[in-house]
Motif scaffolding. Structure first.
Motif, short mmCIF file in Angstrom:
data_model
loop_
_atom_site.label_atom_id
_atom_site.label_comp_id
_atom_site.label_asym_id
_atom_site.label_seq_id
_atom_site.Cartn_x
_atom_site.Cartn_y
_atom_site.Cartn_z
N GLY A 112 34.34 45.13 37.43
CA GLY A 112 33.78 46.23 36.86
C GLY A 112 34.25 46.48 35.25
N ASP A 113 33.57 47.21 34.33
CA ASP A 113 33.94 47.41 32.94
C ASP A 113 34.40 46.05 32.30
OD1 ASP A 113 33.69 49.80 33.71
OD2 ASP A 113 36.00 50.18 34.19
N GLY A 114 33.53 44.90 32.98
CA GLY A 114 33.95 43.48 32.07
C GLY A 114 35.18 42.86 32.70
N ASP A 115 35.96 43.56 33.49
CA ASP A 115 37.21 43.04 33.76
C ASP A 115 37.06 42.28 35.34
OD1 ASP A 115 39.94 41.85 34.55
OD2 ASP A 115 40.71 44.06 34.19
N PRO A 116 36.85 41.13 35.38
CA PRO A 116 36.65 40.50 36.66
C PRO A 116 38.00 40.53 37.58
CG PRO A 116 37.19 38.60 34.92
CD PRO A 116 37.12 40.01 34.24
N THR A 117 39.17 40.94 37.05
CA THR A 117 40.36 41.10 38.15
C THR A 117 40.08 42.03 39.10
OG1 THR A 117 41.43 42.29 36.43
CG2 THR A 117 41.90 39.84 36.43
N LYS A 118 39.32 43.21 38.54
CA LYS A 118 39.09 44.51 39.43
C LYS A 118 38.26 44.05 40.79
CE LYS A 118 39.52 47.60 35.51
NZ LYS A 118 38.59 48.62 34.82
N ALA A 119 37.64 43.14 40.67
CA ALA A 119 36.92 42.69 41.84
C ALA A 119 37.55 42.20 43.04
CB ALA A 119 35.94 41.55 41.52
N TYR B 257 49.70 39.44 62.56
CA TYR B 257 49.05 39.79 61.43
C TYR B 257 48.74 38.69 60.56
CZ TYR B 257 49.66 44.52 63.68
OH TYR B 257 49.76 45.52 64.35
N CYS B 258 47.76 38.80 59.89
CA CYS B 258 47.23 37.85 58.78
C CYS B 258 46.67 38.57 57.47
CB CYS B 258 46.64 36.63 59.15
SG CYS B 258 46.37 35.43 57.82
N TYR B 259 47.43 39.13 56.37
CA TYR B 259 46.49 39.54 55.18
C TYR B 259 46.85 39.11 53.94
CZ TYR B 259 50.45 42.91 55.01
OH TYR B 259 51.67 43.31 54.90
N VAL B 260 46.01 39.42 52.93
CA VAL B 260 46.54 38.78 51.68
C VAL B 260 46.48 40.05 50.70
CG1 VAL B 260 45.78 37.40 49.71
CG2 VAL B 260 45.44 36.64 52.07
N ASP B 261 47.50 40.07 49.71
CA ASP B 261 47.59 41.04 48.78
C ASP B 261 47.39 40.42 47.45
OD1 ASP B 261 47.85 43.62 49.68
OD2 ASP B 261 49.91 43.50 49.98
N LEU B 262 46.33 40.95 46.64
CA LEU B 262 46.06 40.36 45.45
C LEU B 262 46.53 41.58 44.47
CD1 LEU B 262 42.83 38.40 45.68
CD2 LEU B 262 45.19 37.49 45.70
N GLN B 263 47.52 41.26 43.59
CA GLN B 263 48.12 42.21 42.89
C GLN B 263 48.14 42.29 41.33
OE1 GLN B 263 52.27 42.20 44.30
NE2 GLN B 263 51.68 42.35 46.54
N ASP B 264 48.35 43.26 40.73
CA ASP B 264 48.35 43.26 39.26
C ASP B 264 49.13 42.17 38.68
OD1 ASP B 264 46.76 45.29 38.70
OD2 ASP B 264 48.40 46.81 39.03
N GLU B 265 48.86 41.66 37.73
CA GLU B 265 49.72 40.58 36.91
C GLU B 265 49.74 39.22 37.50
OE1 GLU B 265 53.45 42.08 36.10
OE2 GLU B 265 52.84 43.74 34.56
N GLY B 266 48.62 39.09 38.31
CA GLY B 266 48.38 37.72 38.92
C GLY B 266 49.48 37.58 40.10
N LYS B 267 49.95 38.46 40.73
CA LYS B 267 50.84 38.29 41.74
C LYS B 267 49.94 38.14 43.20
CE LYS B 267 54.92 40.31 39.48
NZ LYS B 267 55.83 41.47 39.72
N ALA B 268 50.20 37.36 43.79
CA ALA B 268 49.70 37.23 45.23
C ALA B 268 50.64 37.31 46.50
CB ALA B 268 48.72 35.99 45.37
N GLU B 269 50.26 37.38 47.56
CA GLU B 269 51.17 37.80 48.74
C GLU B 269 50.34 37.25 49.87
OE1 GLU B 269 54.67 40.49 49.06
OE2 GLU B 269 53.58 41.31 50.78
N LEU B 270 50.87 36.33 50.68
CA LEU B 270 50.20 36.10 51.82
C LEU B 270 51.45 36.61 53.10
CD1 LEU B 270 48.38 34.62 54.03
CD2 LEU B 270 49.67 32.61 53.60
N ASN B 271 50.78 37.54 54.07
CA ASN B 271 51.59 38.10 54.96
C ASN B 271 51.12 37.68 56.22
OD1 ASN B 271 52.99 40.25 56.72
ND2 ASN B 271 53.68 40.81 54.61
N LEU B 272 52.39 37.09 56.95
CA LEU B 272 52.06 36.77 58.50
C LEU B 272 53.30 37.37 59.32
CD1 LEU B 272 51.35 32.99 58.13
CD2 LEU B 272 49.81 34.75 58.79
N MET B 273 52.73 38.23 60.36
CA MET B 273 53.79 39.14 61.11
C MET B 273 54.79 39.61 60.18
SD MET B 273 54.47 36.70 64.38
CE MET B 273 55.63 37.95 64.96
N GLY B 274 54.37 40.40 58.96
CA GLY B 274 55.33 40.91 58.45
C GLY B 274 56.31 40.17 57.24
N GLU B 275 56.08 38.93 57.33
CA GLU B 275 56.90 37.95 56.55
C GLU B 275 56.08 37.57 55.35
OE1 GLU B 275 59.67 36.97 56.58
OE2 GLU B 275 60.38 37.10 58.61
#
Length: 279
Positions: A28-35, A62-80
Motif C-alpha cells: 500500500g502507498d507504494g511501499d511494498p514492505t507494508k504487504a 508452534y511455528c511462525y514467522v515475524d517480519l518486522q520493521d527495518e528488515g528484521k525477521a524472526e523464525l519461532n519454533l516452540m518459543g525459541e
C-alpha cells in the motif's frame, strides 16, 4: 519406535524453514514492505495436514514467522527465536535470510508461500490480537518445557518413573493388509498412558498406521491418542499409542476406549483400510 509422526514431520518443517520462510499480501502507498509486515502462522507444510498442525499446537509445538520493521525477521519454533533478515522485492515477493540461506517467498490471497524444490510451506497473516495470543502460547510452552527439564535435572519423577504395565494380548485385526494386536496397556516413563501395539505388514507395500483423528473416546469422553508408524512389507513393529495426561491422568482412567485405526499407503498416502479399535 516412533513417538508420533507430527514431531518427525516437524523436522521437515524446521529443515525447510532454515532454508527459508515466506510472506504474503499486497503493498500500500507504494511501499511494498507494508504487504509483508506482521506475524505469519504456519498453515501448510510438506507431509503435514491441517489436523497435524492443530495437534502440533496442542502439543506445544508452534511455528511462525515475524517480519518486522527495518528488515528484521524472526523464525519461532516452540518459543525459541531464530533471527534473520528480509527484503521486499515487490508487493508480491520478498527475500528472507536465515543462517546465511536466502529464499524468495510469494504473496497471494493474503497467504505467504515458499516453494523449496516443489515442497511448499504456507503461512497466514495474523491479526495483532491473534499474534499476541500465539506468542503467549508459544512462550508458555517453552516455559513448561524448561520446567520439565529443571525437574529432570533435580531428580524429579519426570523420566524417572517406572512403567506400569497390564498385559492385554488382544487381536484387533488380521487380514491381507496387516495384523494389529494390543500387547498391553501401560503408563510409560513420561507418565502418559496408552497401549502397546504390535503391527505386522502383511501386504506388498510400505504402509502407515495412524489413530484416526476425531474418532477416539475414553470412557465416553472424546480424546485423541498419538500414533503413527510406517512398516515395510513382511516386517512388524511394537509401538506405543498414548493419550495426553489431561485426557487420561493415570492407567486406571484408561477404560472403555473406542476409535478407529487408519492404514494408508506410505508412498501414495491413499487410505487402504480403517479398523475399529475397542479395548
Amino acid at each position: 519406535m516412533k513417538r508420533n509422526r507430527f514431531v518427525l514431520a516437524l523436522a521437515t518443517v524446521v529443515a525447510v524453514c532454515l532454508a527459508l520462510v515466506g510472506c504474503s499480501g499486497s503493498g500500500g502507498d507504494g511501499d511494498p514492505t507494508k504487504a509483508f509486515l506482521g506475524t505469519w502462522d504456519l498453515t501448510e507444510a510438506p507431509d503435514l495436514t491441517s489436523e497435524d498442525i492443530d495437534l502440533m499446537k496442542a502439543l506445544g509445538i508452534y511455528c511462525y514467522v515475524d517480519l518486522q520493521d527495518e528488515g528484521k525477521a524472526e523464525l519461532n519454533l516452540m518459543g525459541e527465536p531464530l533471527e534473520g533478515t528480509w527484503e521486499a522485492k515487490s508487493a508480491s515477493e520478498c527475500d528472507i535470510t536465515f543462517e546465511g540461506e536466502t529464499a524468495t517467498a510469494t504473496l497471494e490471497d493474503d497467504l505467504l508461500s515458499l516453494d523449496m524444490d516443489g515442497e511448499v510451506m504456507s503461512f497466514k497473516r495474523l491479526s495483532d490480537e491473534d499474534a499476541t495470543k500465539l506468542k503467549e502460547d508459544a512462550a508458555s510452552a517453552l516455559d513448561s518445557l524448561a520446567e520439565s527439564e529443571e525437574g529432570e535435572d533435580a531428580g524429579s519423577s519426570w523420566g524417572d518413573d517406572e512403567e506400569i504395565v497390564e498385559e492385554v494380548n488382544q487381536q484387533i485385526v488380521n487380514d491381507d493388509t496387516c495384523t494389529i494386536e494390543i500387547v498391553n496397556k501401560k503408563t510409560d516413563w513420561a507418565g502418559d498412558s496408552g497401549y502397546t501395539l504390535r503391527i505386522t505388514n502383511n501386504s506388498a507395500s510400505d504402509i502407515c498406521v495412524d489413530a484416526l483423528w476425531g474418532t477416539f473416546s475414553v470412557n465416553g469422553t472424546m480424546a485423541d491418542p498419538v500414533l503413527s508408524e510406517t512398516i515395510k512389507p513382511g516386517c512388524n513393529v511394537e509401538t506405543f499409542m498414548w493419550f495426553g495426561q489431561s485426557d487420561v491422568p493415570d492407567l486406571a482412567s484408561l477404560v472403555s476406549v473406542e476409535g478407529e485405526l487408519e492404514v494408508y499407503d506410505a508412498n501414495t498416502y491413499e487410505t487402504i483400510a480403517t479398523y475399529p479399535f475397542a479395548a
